[in-house]
Design a protein around this motif. Sequence first.
Motif, PDB file in Angstrom:
ATOM      1  N   GLY A 203      24.579  35.457  37.451  1.00 55.30           N
ATOM      2  CA  GLY A 203      24.807  34.028  37.375  1.00 55.30           C
ATOM      3  C   GLY A 203      26.311  33.827  37.239  1.00 55.30           C
ATOM      4  N   PHE A 204      26.954  33.424  38.296  1.00 55.15           N
ATOM      5  CA  PHE A 204      28.421  33.449  38.359  1.00 55.15           C
ATOM      6  C   PHE A 204      29.049  32.710  37.177  1.00 55.15           C
ATOM      7  N   TYR A 205      28.713  31.439  37.025  1.00 59.90           N
ATOM      8  CA  TYR A 205      29.393  30.631  36.010  1.00 59.90           C
ATOM      9  C   TYR A 205      28.905  30.965  34.604  1.00 59.90           C
ATOM     10  N   GLU A 206      27.655  31.418  34.499  1.00 60.46           N
ATOM     11  CA  GLU A 206      27.158  31.833  33.186  1.00 60.46           C
ATOM     12  C   GLU A 206      27.951  33.041  32.688  1.00 60.46           C
ATOM     13  N   GLY A 207      28.143  34.025  33.589  1.00 62.03           N
ATOM     14  CA  GLY A 207      28.917  35.209  33.210  1.00 62.03           C
ATOM     15  C   GLY A 207      30.355  34.859  32.907  1.00 62.03           C
ATOM     16  N   LEU A 208      30.924  33.956  33.702  1.00 64.05           N
ATOM     17  CA  LEU A 208      32.327  33.580  33.511  1.00 64.05           C
ATOM     18  C   LEU A 208      32.526  32.866  32.178  1.00 64.05           C
ATOM     19  N   SER A 209      31.574  32.001  31.821  1.00 64.02           N
ATOM     20  CA  SER A 209      31.709  31.262  30.566  1.00 64.02           C
ATOM     21  C   SER A 209      31.500  32.174  29.355  1.00 64.02           C
ATOM     22  N   LEU A 210      30.654  33.222  29.509  1.00 63.29           N
ATOM     23  CA  LEU A 210      30.392  34.126  28.396  1.00 63.29           C
ATOM     24  C   LEU A 210      31.518  35.136  28.188  1.00 63.29           C
ATOM     25  N   TRP A 211      32.016  35.703  29.290  1.00 63.35           N
ATOM     26  CA  TRP A 211      32.959  36.817  29.176  1.00 63.35           C
ATOM     27  C   TRP A 211      34.337  36.527  29.761  1.00 63.35           C
ATOM     28  N   GLY A 212      34.470  35.439  30.482  1.00 65.80           N
ATOM     29  CA  GLY A 212      35.773  35.026  30.984  1.00 65.80           C
ATOM     30  C   GLY A 212      36.395  35.988  31.976  1.00 65.80           C
ATOM     31  N   LYS A 213      37.713  36.079  31.882  1.00 68.05           N
ATOM     32  CA  LYS A 213      38.495  36.838  32.848  1.00 68.05           C
ATOM     33  C   LYS A 213      38.080  38.304  32.900  1.00 68.05           C
ATOM     34  N   LYS A 214      37.822  38.889  31.734  1.00 63.61           N
ATOM     35  CA  LYS A 214      37.450  40.301  31.695  1.00 63.61           C
ATOM     36  C   LYS A 214      36.165  40.563  32.465  1.00 63.61           C
ATOM     37  N   PHE A 215      35.270  39.602  32.430  1.00 67.54           N
ATOM     38  CA  PHE A 215      33.988  39.736  33.139  1.00 67.54           C
ATOM     39  C   PHE A 215      34.212  39.904  34.632  1.00 67.54           C
ATOM     40  N   LEU A 216      35.008  39.019  35.230  1.00 66.45           N
ATOM     41  CA  LEU A 216      35.239  39.084  36.674  1.00 66.45           C
ATOM     42  C   LEU A 216      35.952  40.375  37.055  1.00 66.45           C
ATOM     43  N   PHE A 217      36.944  40.756  36.274  1.00 69.36           N
ATOM     44  CA  PHE A 217      37.665  41.991  36.597  1.00 69.36           C
ATOM     45  C   PHE A 217      36.746  43.213  36.490  1.00 69.36           C
ATOM     46  N   LYS A 218      35.865  43.205  35.497  1.00 71.13           N
ATOM     47  CA  LYS A 218      34.959  44.348  35.323  1.00 71.13           C
ATOM     48  C   LYS A 218      33.990  44.447  36.496  1.00 71.13           C
ATOM     49  N   VAL A 219      33.417  43.328  36.905  1.00 69.52           N
ATOM     50  CA  VAL A 219      32.486  43.340  38.039  1.00 69.52           C
ATOM     51  C   VAL A 219      33.223  43.752  39.310  1.00 69.52           C
ATOM     52  N   PHE A 220      34.417  43.208  39.510  1.00 66.07           N
ATOM     53  CA  PHE A 220      35.182  43.552  40.701  1.00 66.07           C
ATOM     54  C   PHE A 220      35.506  45.040  40.717  1.00 66.07           C
ATOM     55  N   ARG A 221      35.878  45.580  39.561  1.00 67.58           N
ATOM     56  CA  ARG A 221      36.207  47.002  39.496  1.00 67.58           C
ATOM     57  C   ARG A 221      35.006  47.860  39.875  1.00 67.58           C
ATOM     58  N   ASN A 222      33.808  47.411  39.526  1.00 70.61           N
ATOM     59  CA  ASN A 222      32.589  48.159  39.853  1.00 70.61           C
ATOM     60  C   ASN A 222      32.216  48.063  41.331  1.00 70.61           C
ATOM     61  N   ARG A 223      32.729  47.035  42.022  1.00 69.75           N
ATOM     62  CA  ARG A 223      32.332  46.804  43.423  1.00 69.75           C
ATOM     63  C   ARG A 223      33.451  47.060  44.424  1.00 69.75           C
ATOM     64  N   VAL A 224      34.675  47.188  43.967  1.00 65.66           N
ATOM     65  CA  VAL A 224      35.804  47.206  44.888  1.00 65.66           C
ATOM     66  C   VAL A 224      35.770  48.400  45.838  1.00 65.66           C
ATOM     67  N   SER A 225      35.191  49.510  45.398  1.00 58.88           N
ATOM     68  CA  SER A 225      35.133  50.688  46.262  1.00 58.88           C
ATOM     69  C   SER A 225      34.392  50.374  47.562  1.00 58.88           C
ATOM     70  N   LEU A 226      33.326  49.573  47.472  1.00 58.03           N
ATOM     71  CA  LEU A 226      32.562  49.187  48.659  1.00 58.03           C
ATOM     72  C   LEU A 226      33.409  48.341  49.604  1.00 58.03           C
ATOM     73  N   TYR A 227      34.194  47.423  49.043  1.00 63.17           N
ATOM     74  CA  TYR A 227      35.020  46.547  49.889  1.00 63.17           C
ATOM     75  C   TYR A 227      36.161  47.327  50.541  1.00 63.17           C
ATOM     76  N   VAL A 228      36.727  48.278  49.791  1.00 62.04           N
ATOM     77  CA  VAL A 228      37.758  49.155  50.361  1.00 62.04           C
ATOM     78  C   VAL A 228      37.158  49.996  51.485  1.00 62.04           C
ATOM     79  N   GLU A 229      35.966  50.504  51.252  1.00 63.52           N
ATOM     80  CA  GLU A 229      35.267  51.322  52.251  1.00 63.52           C
ATOM     81  C   GLU A 229      35.135  50.587  53.584  1.00 63.52           C
ATOM     82  N   GLN A 230      34.649  49.343  53.538  1.00 62.85           N
ATOM     83  CA  GLN A 230      34.460  48.577  54.773  1.00 62.85           C
ATOM     84  C   GLN A 230      35.801  48.233  55.423  1.00 62.85           C
TER      85      GLN A 230
END
Length: 398
Positions: free
Chosen positions: A274-301
């Motif tokens: 839930g994008f905004y739910e996660g953002l409101s609960l964890w803020g900036k760190k939340f987005l960076f953590k999720v991005f860090r977990n997914r960025v390898s896939l985006y780099v791959e493509q």
Amino acid sequence: MIYVPRPEHEELLRSSKRALVFGRRKTGKTTLVRHTLGDWLYAYVRPDGLLFLPEEGVSYDVRSFLPILRGGRVVIDEFHRAPDELIYRLQAGEVPGELVLITSTLHLAKKFTYSQDAPLKGLFTEVPVPLLEPSNLVGFFKPGTGDEFEKVVLYQEPTQIGKELYAILEGSLNFSLSLLSEVLREEEISFSRRLEAILRATSAGALRPSRIASRLYSMGVIPKENTGLVSKYIDLLIQTGFLERVRIFRSKRHVLRHVSPLTAFAFYVEEKYGFYEGLSLWGKKFLFKVFRNRVSLYVEQFVERLLSELWGLRPVKILEPEIDIALIEFKKLKVLGEVKWKKRVSRGELRNAEEKLSKFDAEKKILIVPDETALQGETGLEVWDPKKLTQAVTHARY
């Protein structure tokens, strides 16, 4: 606004007396044309069908605009809004001047040029404009570090160029939903919950129609677990530039994936947390953590597309065992790659990558890392980091 040159598109535009420029919304079509043909008269079609000249601040109907068309070099943006009268006059040869048409409505672009009775068939050079090409981005920004490279990956969406990473991530869902709404409106497609659900499911790893149907059924979006209930919507998302098919190696089947890393990230976060739910609960760190977990896939493509461009090869997917990057020439494997986008790559991880790639015969076997110093041991694979990728683009161009 930062403009990233697109030499092949620019050359095609300069060499064409008449061109139809088309592509998904927000891929930089207008910027490309206005940068390349800056001395041409620019007009766009208003929603009411009148042609507006921004430099003059004046609007014209078709008949009063015809003398302008006949007199010089003209760009007409939002051409899909043009009245039928303009199309008929173009078809009849009443407009002899040099002309570039821009449209983001893909079904009309095909109707104008591809169908059997297409009114503009053979009259215009077709110039498709996708997301920004990896080779052009790397050649322009010359990323030398992993962090710089990650931003360049997201800069495939031209509207994000120059923004800081957090601003891109925070605005990704608004961008993606707005883009979906705009595209559906332009393509005259009614919004369906199934479209958004398919984008969410695909971003989270449902890469085949059967798995997408299963996910949508579990969400209550479709009444039965039947691929026939999603296939039409998958086709629409491919036609409108949100999804793409990649053929499975030595198979007639395909996998599906997002074209844009930004929509992939936004719909993934929405699906999982839930994008905004996660953002409101964890803020900036939340987005960076999720991005860090997914960025390898985006780099791959991104790297897959980059190497495909540089070497003229076609991407395929190898699923058993799963290989990150596989490029073929005709039916022969030419390049295999594994992406280890992390600060430390252990000896065990290096051995595993080598063992996986050893199962296949290919001319090049590459390991992609954010920095060559991340390796905790030696490897027989070619090691490529952002600096080497940048060098490859530079050497290919000069």
